[in-house]
Design a protein around this motif. Structure first.
Motif, PDB file in Angstrom:
ATOM      1  N   ASN A   1      27.984  46.250  47.889  1.00  0.00           N
ATOM      2  CA  ASN A   1      28.600  46.407  48.953  1.00  0.00           C
ATOM      3  C   ASN A   1      29.129  45.189  49.461  1.00  0.00           C
TER       4      ASN A   1
ATOM      5  N   SER B   1      39.612  35.585  50.347  1.00  0.00           N
ATOM      6  CA  SER B   1      38.325  36.360  51.363  1.00  0.00           C
ATOM      7  C   SER B   1      37.576  36.242  49.644  1.00  0.00           C
ATOM      8  N   ALA B   2      37.797  36.678  48.621  1.00  0.00           N
ATOM      9  CA  ALA B   2      36.736  36.999  47.846  1.00  0.00           C
ATOM     10  C   ALA B   2      35.970  35.635  47.583  1.00  0.00           C
TER      11      ALA B   2
ATOM     12  N   PRO C   1      30.067  41.658  55.358  1.00  0.00           N
ATOM     13  CA  PRO C   1      30.684  41.446  55.231  1.00  0.00           C
ATOM     14  C   PRO C   1      30.888  39.609  55.287  1.00  0.00           C
TER      15      PRO C   1
ATOM     16  N   LEU D   1      43.904  37.410  48.712  1.00  0.00           N
ATOM     17  CA  LEU D   1      42.745  38.517  48.524  1.00  0.00           C
ATOM     18  C   LEU D   1      41.675  37.313  47.847  1.00  0.00           C
TER      19      LEU D   1
ATOM     20  N   TYR E   1      34.918  43.188  42.997  1.00  0.00           N
ATOM     21  CA  TYR E   1      34.920  43.971  43.523  1.00  0.00           C
ATOM     22  C   TYR E   1      36.052  43.875  43.669  1.00  0.00           C
ATOM     23  N   GLN E   2      37.365  43.434  44.255  1.00  0.00           N
ATOM     24  CA  GLN E   2      38.711  42.951  43.667  1.00  0.00           C
ATOM     25  C   GLN E   2      39.313  43.133  42.414  1.00  0.00           C
TER      26      GLN E   2
ATOM     27  N   HIS F   1      31.571  42.576  48.765  1.00  0.00           N
ATOM     28  CA  HIS F   1      33.600  42.373  48.606  1.00  0.00           C
ATOM     29  C   HIS F   1      34.221  40.336  48.111  1.00  0.00           C
TER      30      HIS F   1
ATOM     31  N   GLN G   1      38.659  46.901  41.720  1.00  0.00           N
ATOM     32  CA  GLN G   1      39.576  47.230  42.687  1.00  0.00           C
ATOM     33  C   GLN G   1      41.217  47.293  42.186  1.00  0.00           C
TER      34      GLN G   1
ATOM     35  N   THR H   1      31.706  35.485  46.585  1.00  0.00           N
ATOM     36  CA  THR H   1      31.250  35.068  45.125  1.00  0.00           C
ATOM     37  C   THR H   1      30.816  34.054  44.511  1.00  0.00           C
TER      38      THR H   1
ATOM     39  N   GLU I   1      28.407  43.506  42.625  1.00  0.00           N
ATOM     40  CA  GLU I   1      28.825  43.871  44.003  1.00  0.00           C
ATOM     41  C   GLU I   1      28.974  44.770  44.161  1.00  0.00           C
ATOM     42  N   ARG I   2      29.046  45.980  43.268  1.00  0.00           N
ATOM     43  CA  ARG I   2      29.433  47.314  43.620  1.00  0.00           C
ATOM     44  C   ARG I   2      28.009  48.001  44.341  1.00  0.00           C
TER      45      ARG I   2
END
Length: 307
Positions: free
Chosen positions: A255, A92-93, A167, A89, A261-262, A257, A265, A97, A251-252
């Protein structure tokens, strides 16, 4: 300088342990993560016991923390409740950022410092009053409101940008989200630079440089600006970690990620491993950014030396 860096790195160890301990304790009192795994229906006792044993939640909190810290030094940040390693995670995040933070920091440096220098040199004039009012307006508007307005106008009505970032999140799609993320900090940088420039403009060393007949541009760039940037660099350095961790709303909206976002979640799903892992890395980023800021002091002001 070398001994100072080593001493600062050693001082980071207790700070890092204390910060991660507080984070771990706060996350563990958010609620029952097993209840979040089972959804709206309550888990039966056998399933709950199996899940607690699988994720190590059946042990005391202090023991969970020691196990987590032991795994941390081997590069193991744990496993999310969906079975995916937290390191995947992060892989990818964090790049997303980091790109978003770079764009935001560039806005702060280029626009914020430029406006601050301009208004500091022209204090009391109409342009100074105009910029002060604009920064006050920006400070009064929450980030999520600015983001939603720009998304509606630029993305939906005028079609100048994509309402949602793809993405891959390339730099060109992160310009507007980066501006939204930096908007409040940009206003602070502008006002802080203005105040610092206006105060140092009356200093003896500036008057001496002018009396020697040095060109105005050199006086501003070599003498006035370098000394005035010390509090600004301090703010921007501390703001790096805040931007990376505080990008949840931005980020929300777009959209993206990324880390925000992480984290969102992980908090919603009460995923302890994800939240603690991401915040642990943000603590490291904040500590290293503060060390870098301290080292930059000696570059900006030759009078500062570290033993």
């Amino acid at each position: 300088m070398g001994r100072y860096v080593i001493r600062r790195l050693l001082q980071m160890i207790p700070v890092f342990i204390g910060a991660t301990l507080l984070i771990f304790l706060m996350v563990n009192v958010m609620g029952d993560p097993i209840a979040g795994l089972c959804g709206d229906r309550a888990c039966d006792p056998a399933t709950a016991a199996q899940l607690e044993k699988e994720f190590g939640l059946d042990k005391p909190v202090w023991q969970q923390y020691l196990i987590y810290m032991g795994n941390l030094f081997t590069g193991d940040f744990g496993t999310a409740f969906n079975g995916q390693p937290v390191t995947e995670l992060m892989a990818s995040a964090f790049p997303v950022t980091i790109r978003l933070t770079i764009v935001a920091i560039l806005f702060e440096i280029v626009i914020g410092i430029s406006l601050g220098v301009l208004t500091g040199l022209k204090r009391g004039r109409p342009i100074d009053s105009t910029v002060l009012v604009l920064t006050l307006v920006v400070l009064s508007i929450p980030t999520f409101v600015t983001g939603l307005l720009l998304q509606l106008l630029l993305g939906v009505q005028w079609g100048w940008i994509k309402p949602a970032v793809s993405p891959e999140a390339p730099f060109n799609e992160l310009i507007v989200p980066g501006f939204v993320l930096a908007s409040v900090s940009l206003a602070y940088v502008t006002r802080l630079t203005r105040t610092s420039i206006a105060e140092n403009k009356r200093a003896d060393y500036v008057r001496t440089a002018i009396a020697k007949g040095l060109p105005r541009r050199r006086v501003i760039s070599r003498h006035l600006l370098r000394n005035s940037l010390i509090p600004v660099i301090t703010f921007i350095g501390a703001d790096i970690g805040a931007l990376m961790g505080g990008a949840i709303a931005t980020e929300r909206i777009f959209n993206i990620h990324g880390v925000g976002y992480q984290l969102y979640q992980g908090i919603v799903r009460q995923n302890t491993q994800t939240v603690v892992g991401f915040v642990t890395v943000l603590v490291l980023v904040f500590l290293l950014a503060n060390l870098l800021v301290d080292l930059l002091y000696a570059v900006l002001d030759p009078r500062i030396r570290y033993a």
